[in-house]
Design a protein around this motif. Structure first.
Motif, mmCIF file in Angstrom:
data_model
loop_
_atom_site.group_PDB
_atom_site.id
_atom_site.type_symbol
_atom_site.label_atom_id
_atom_site.label_comp_id
_atom_site.label_asym_id
_atom_site.label_seq_id
_atom_site.Cartn_x
_atom_site.Cartn_y
_atom_site.Cartn_z
ATOM 1 N N PHE A 207 -15.893 -27.728 15.424
ATOM 2 C CA PHE A 207 -14.467 -27.440 15.309
ATOM 3 C C PHE A 207 -14.264 -25.991 14.857
ATOM 4 O O PHE A 207 -14.903 -25.530 13.909
ATOM 5 C CB PHE A 207 -13.789 -28.373 14.309
ATOM 6 C CG PHE A 207 -13.676 -29.801 14.774
ATOM 7 C CD1 PHE A 207 -13.391 -30.081 16.100
ATOM 8 C CD2 PHE A 207 -13.850 -30.849 13.885
ATOM 9 C CE1 PHE A 207 -13.283 -31.394 16.537
ATOM 10 C CE2 PHE A 207 -13.738 -32.165 14.306
ATOM 11 C CZ PHE A 207 -13.455 -32.430 15.642
ATOM 12 N N VAL A 208 -13.358 -25.295 15.531
ATOM 13 C CA VAL A 208 -13.013 -23.935 15.158
ATOM 14 C C VAL A 208 -11.928 -23.985 14.094
ATOM 15 O O VAL A 208 -10.963 -24.735 14.206
ATOM 16 C CB VAL A 208 -12.541 -23.128 16.390
ATOM 17 C CG1 VAL A 208 -12.107 -21.725 15.978
ATOM 18 C CG2 VAL A 208 -13.645 -23.054 17.438
ATOM 19 N N LYS A 209 -12.109 -23.183 13.059
ATOM 20 C CA LYS A 209 -11.117 -23.146 11.980
ATOM 21 C C LYS A 209 -10.027 -22.113 12.273
ATOM 22 O O LYS A 209 -10.318 -21.074 12.878
ATOM 23 C CB LYS A 209 -11.809 -22.819 10.651
ATOM 24 C CG LYS A 209 -12.789 -23.906 10.210
ATOM 25 C CD LYS A 209 -13.358 -23.633 8.841
ATOM 26 C CE LYS A 209 -14.320 -22.474 8.844
ATOM 27 N NZ LYS A 209 -15.009 -22.306 7.545
ATOM 28 N N PRO A 210 -8.777 -22.389 11.845
ATOM 29 C CA PRO A 210 -8.322 -23.622 11.180
ATOM 30 C C PRO A 210 -8.189 -24.765 12.183
ATOM 31 O O PRO A 210 -7.810 -24.568 13.335
ATOM 32 C CB PRO A 210 -6.961 -23.220 10.611
ATOM 33 C CG PRO A 210 -6.471 -22.149 11.529
ATOM 34 C CD PRO A 210 -7.672 -21.394 11.972
ATOM 35 N N MET A 211 -8.514 -25.973 11.727
ATOM 36 C CA MET A 211 -8.461 -27.150 12.591
ATOM 37 C C MET A 211 -7.024 -27.600 12.810
ATOM 38 O O MET A 211 -6.198 -27.539 11.892
ATOM 39 C CB MET A 211 -9.270 -28.293 11.970
ATOM 40 C CG MET A 211 -10.763 -28.022 11.858
ATOM 41 S SD MET A 211 -11.679 -29.428 11.168
ATOM 42 C CE MET A 211 -11.212 -29.343 9.439
ATOM 43 N N ASN A 212 -6.740 -28.045 14.040
ATOM 44 C CA ASN A 212 -5.415 -28.595 14.314
ATOM 45 C C ASN A 212 -5.355 -30.048 13.837
ATOM 46 O O ASN A 212 -6.327 -30.590 13.308
ATOM 47 C CB ASN A 212 -5.074 -28.474 15.804
ATOM 48 C CG ASN A 212 -6.091 -29.191 16.695
ATOM 49 O OD1 ASN A 212 -6.646 -30.232 16.320
ATOM 50 N ND2 ASN A 212 -6.348 -28.640 17.876
ATOM 51 N N PHE A 213 -4.222 -30.691 14.055
ATOM 52 C CA PHE A 213 -4.024 -32.054 13.549
ATOM 53 C C PHE A 213 -5.062 -33.027 14.104
ATOM 54 O O PHE A 213 -5.660 -33.811 13.353
ATOM 55 C CB PHE A 213 -2.616 -32.549 13.898
ATOM 56 C CG PHE A 213 -2.393 -34.004 13.557
ATOM 57 C CD1 PHE A 213 -2.123 -34.385 12.251
ATOM 58 C CD2 PHE A 213 -2.470 -34.986 14.544
ATOM 59 C CE1 PHE A 213 -1.937 -35.727 11.928
ATOM 60 C CE2 PHE A 213 -2.284 -36.322 14.228
ATOM 61 C CZ PHE A 213 -2.017 -36.695 12.911
ATOM 62 N N LEU A 214 -5.301 -32.973 15.415
ATOM 63 C CA LEU A 214 -6.255 -33.892 16.032
ATOM 64 C C LEU A 214 -7.662 -33.654 15.489
ATOM 65 O O LEU A 214 -8.397 -34.610 15.200
ATOM 66 C CB LEU A 214 -6.235 -33.727 17.553
ATOM 67 C CG LEU A 214 -7.154 -34.664 18.358
ATOM 68 C CD1 LEU A 214 -6.775 -36.118 18.106
ATOM 69 C CD2 LEU A 214 -7.075 -34.347 19.853
ATOM 70 N N ASN A 215 -8.044 -32.383 15.338
ATOM 71 C CA ASN A 215 -9.363 -32.065 14.784
ATOM 72 C C ASN A 215 -9.509 -32.582 13.360
ATOM 73 O O ASN A 215 -10.556 -33.131 12.985
ATOM 74 C CB ASN A 215 -9.592 -30.556 14.793
ATOM 75 C CG ASN A 215 -9.760 -29.982 16.174
ATOM 76 O OD1 ASN A 215 -9.567 -28.787 16.388
ATOM 77 N ND2 ASN A 215 -10.109 -30.815 17.149
ATOM 78 N N ARG A 216 -8.454 -32.418 12.549
ATOM 79 C CA ARG A 216 -8.514 -32.880 11.165
ATOM 80 C C ARG A 216 -8.635 -34.398 11.094
ATOM 81 O O ARG A 216 -9.344 -34.933 10.228
ATOM 82 C CB ARG A 216 -7.292 -32.392 10.389
ATOM 83 C CG ARG A 216 -7.338 -30.896 10.083
ATOM 84 C CD ARG A 216 -6.226 -30.440 9.150
ATOM 85 N NE ARG A 216 -4.923 -30.511 9.798
ATOM 86 C CZ ARG A 216 -3.952 -31.314 9.443
ATOM 87 N NH1 ARG A 216 -4.132 -32.168 8.442
ATOM 88 N NH2 ARG A 216 -2.797 -31.322 10.065
ATOM 89 N N MET A 217 -7.953 -35.095 11.992
ATOM 90 C CA MET A 217 -8.052 -36.547 12.013
ATOM 91 C C MET A 217 -9.462 -36.988 12.419
ATOM 92 O O MET A 217 -10.064 -37.861 11.780
ATOM 93 C CB MET A 217 -7.018 -37.134 12.983
ATOM 94 C CG MET A 217 -7.012 -38.667 12.995
ATOM 95 S SD MET A 217 -5.614 -39.354 13.916
ATOM 96 C CE MET A 217 -5.999 -38.798 15.579
ATOM 97 N N GLN A 218 -10.002 -36.357 13.495
ATOM 98 C CA GLN A 218 -11.368 -36.667 13.913
ATOM 99 C C GLN A 218 -12.357 -36.333 12.809
ATOM 100 O O GLN A 218 -13.304 -37.104 12.544
ATOM 101 C CB GLN A 218 -11.715 -35.873 15.179
ATOM 102 C CG GLN A 218 -10.962 -36.310 16.425
ATOM 103 C CD GLN A 218 -11.262 -35.379 17.596
ATOM 104 O OE1 GLN A 218 -10.957 -34.191 17.585
ATOM 105 N NE2 GLN A 218 -11.886 -35.931 18.617
ATOM 106 N N ASN A 219 -12.148 -35.192 12.160
ATOM 107 C CA ASN A 219 -13.057 -34.749 11.107
ATOM 108 C C ASN A 219 -13.067 -35.737 9.945
ATOM 109 O O ASN A 219 -14.131 -36.095 9.419
ATOM 110 C CB ASN A 219 -12.622 -33.364 10.625
ATOM 111 C CG ASN A 219 -13.691 -32.647 9.838
ATOM 112 O OD1 ASN A 219 -14.814 -32.499 10.299
ATOM 113 N ND2 ASN A 219 -13.358 -32.204 8.639
ATOM 114 N N THR A 220 -11.894 -36.199 9.546
ATOM 115 C CA THR A 220 -11.789 -37.158 8.444
ATOM 116 C C THR A 220 -12.508 -38.458 8.782
ATOM 117 O O THR A 220 -13.260 -39.004 7.955
ATOM 118 C CB THR A 220 -10.312 -37.445 8.126
ATOM 119 O OG1 THR A 220 -9.654 -36.222 7.786
ATOM 120 C CG2 THR A 220 -10.182 -38.421 6.969
#
Length: 548
Positions: A207-220
């Motif tokens: 994931f490239v920072k800053p993460m978007n909403f979808l990335n943050r959800m997947q990351n969590t």
């Protein structure tokens, strides 16, 4: 005479003050030359992992400490002849039948589907099984475990298995963990080191920072899932194997893992970004990078010296077998490299390339760090492995990165976010996409400028990575680690760490408060109605009396 006495008194006071100051200054400096006995346990058979820790182990031996190293990579006879270290002892895990993880990745089996992170976790489990069941059952380990050795400190790699933590229980010594990459999610959990998924990407996904909403959800979800998988699958299997080797009295591996007195990590915030760390979680990124550049072999030096138009250095590391690349993708690479007006130095494990290219020199082995520091090397084409990427950053070279597995996606995204690299997806590798990447890096000067700035920040530190690692190793081995740096949150149950129990109690208390408040309001309304009824009755009674 009085002036003479005053002068003598002032002189004595000055000397006394200087002595006191010297005493105060030496209070904080360790002047002991104690020889420490240190055990290094490195159970992963990947050479690139051990290459990170080898400089630390050898430097400890040079400084007079007694070092015993359990690994798949004992010092060779040629290395011993070049630099004898009689206080460096190897316990060899290698089995000639099984070998080590060098050129074992078949590129035709690479799968970058949406579920790739789960495949990587499965591969970690496969490698853990291999390491535990082959390494711990070797005759050399069995003999070593029967010894009466005493150690001041145990160093061990923190990666994909805890089965080697049995050595900590067997020899009853404090231990310190080392990581050749960004910290694993379960390690952060063990140490109670901050691992906020809202802005810290997991190691398995680029994931490239800053993460978007979808990335943050997947990351969590991935952080939570990986911790659960490790706790209930990895550790459950490791515990069975470790109990067979170290005895049924072995504590839970999770309990031993939580006793790590420090963690040295092969990262640096200049590349991967800033994040909160415990005081005993220390970045030593670039530990493997040598202090000087060595002369190149004559044929390679001649090839690079004459490349005034610039050189592209191409290497996909020690584990990937380049000859297994699908013909279509390999042809695309060959066409582009053969057509550019620059020389190419390529690490290729076969004797010859499929097609002879006049501008390409291929070698089975290359002194990578020395090559990267040649002034005519203008670009590094790699797979995003942290060792090669760190060397590229140190040398200030712009990069083309094509990640294949593991942390390579994460590392590549970090370098790209710094403006020092172009990332190519292996699945979509074509002649056109590769040519665009080569043209971009060579013709857009911003990549070189960003790489130089990144290199400056990466190099500029209070102490070298090796000196930092040595200091922490000796500090903990002298008995200074103990519980002084251990987080009070380490060892808390998951629901305690995430305040689930507090949240539930607060919810119950709040619900009871609302319930009681509603009941009181209802009671008050009921009393008001009764009072209102009584008032109206009294008024009606007064009206009747007045009429009569």
């Amino acid at each position: 005479m009085q002036r003479t006495h005053s002068f003598i008194i002032l002189f004595l006071l000055a000397v006394l003050s200087a002595c006191c100051l010297a005493v105060n200054q030496t209070t904080f400096v360790n002047t002991t030359k104690t020889t420490l006995k240190i055990l290094g346990v490195f159970g992963h058979p990947g050479k690139s992992h051990f290459d990170v820790f080898k400089p630390l182990l050898e430097e400890l031996a040079r400084r007079g400490h007694e070092i015993t190293v359990v690994s798949y990579f004992p010092r060779s006879d040629s290395v011993k002849a070049k630099e004898p270290l009689p206080n460096y002892k190897d316990v060899n895990l290698a089995n000639p039948k099984d070998g080590v993880f060098v050129e074992v990745i078949d590129l035709q089996q690479i799968n970058h589907a949406w579920y790739r992170p789960l495949l990587d976790i499965y591969m970690l489990r496969f490698m853990a099984d291999y390491a535990c069941n082959t390494g711990l059952r070797t005759p050399a380990v069995k003999e070593f475990l029967r010894s009466n050795e005493k150690f001041d400190l145990i160093l061990t790699e923190n990666f994909n298995t805890d089965c080697f933590l049995g050595f900590v229980h067997r020899f009853k010594a404090p231990y310190m963990a080392l990581s050749s990459h960004q910290i694993m999610p379960w390690t952060n959990s063990d140490m109670d080191n901050s691992n906020d998924p809202s802005y810290i990407p997991i190691i398995f996904v680029g994931f490239v920072k800053p993460m978007n909403f979808l990335n943050r959800m997947q990351n969590t979800l991935l952080v939570s899932l990986s911790e659960v998988i490790y706790d209930y699958w990895f550790r459950a299997v490791d515990q069975v194997t470790a109990n067979e080797v170290f005895g049924s009295d072995l504590p839970k591996l999770e309990e031993i893992a939580q006793q790590s007195q420090a963690l040295l990590v092969n990262t640096h915030s200049s590349i991967h970004g800033s994040r909160p760390q415990l005081p005993n979680v220390v970045e030593i990124g670039g530990l493997h990078i040598p202090s000087k550049v060595n002369p190149l072999p004559k044929d390679i030096a001649k090839f690079l010296d004459g490349a005034h138009e610039g050189v592209l250095y191409f290497s996909l590391g020690s584990m990937i077998k380049m000859t297994s690349m699908p013909p279509k993708k390999l042809d695309a690479i060959l066409k582009v490299l053969g057509s550019i007006p620059r020389k190419v130095l390529w690490k290729w494990e076969a004797d010859e390339l499929p097609h002879k290219l006049d501008n390409v020199m291929a070698r089975k082995w290359l002194p990578q760090f020395d090559v990267m520091n040649h002034p005519n090397v203008k670009c590094y084409f790699g797979h995003g492995g942290l060792l090669g990427l760190s060397e590229g950053v140190y040398a200030g070279k712009p990069m083309i990165l094509m990640p294949m597995f593991g942390d390579q996606f994460h590392n590549s995204a970090a370098a790209a976010s710094r403006g020092a690299a172009v990332v190519i997806a292996y699945d979509s590798l074509t002649e056109q996409s590769f040519r665009r990447a080569v043209d971009e890096v060579f013709n857009n000067t911003s990549y070189r400028e960003n790489a130089q700035r990144l290199s400056k920040a990466y190099r500029d530190r209070a102490a070298t990575p090796l000196e930092t690692a040595i200091w922490w190793t000796e500090y903990v081995a002298r008995g200074n680690g103990r519980s002084y740096f251990r987080s009070d949150g380490a060892g808390l149950l998951w629901y305690q760490r995430h305040l689930v129990d507090i949240g539930l109690v607060l919810i119950v208390v709040f619900a009871m408060f609302i319930y009681i408040l509603i009941r009181l309001i209802k009671l008050l309304l009921s009393l008001l109605r009764v009072l209102k009824g009584a008032l109206f009755s009294r008024a009606d009674e007064n009206k009747w009396k007045k009429k009569n």
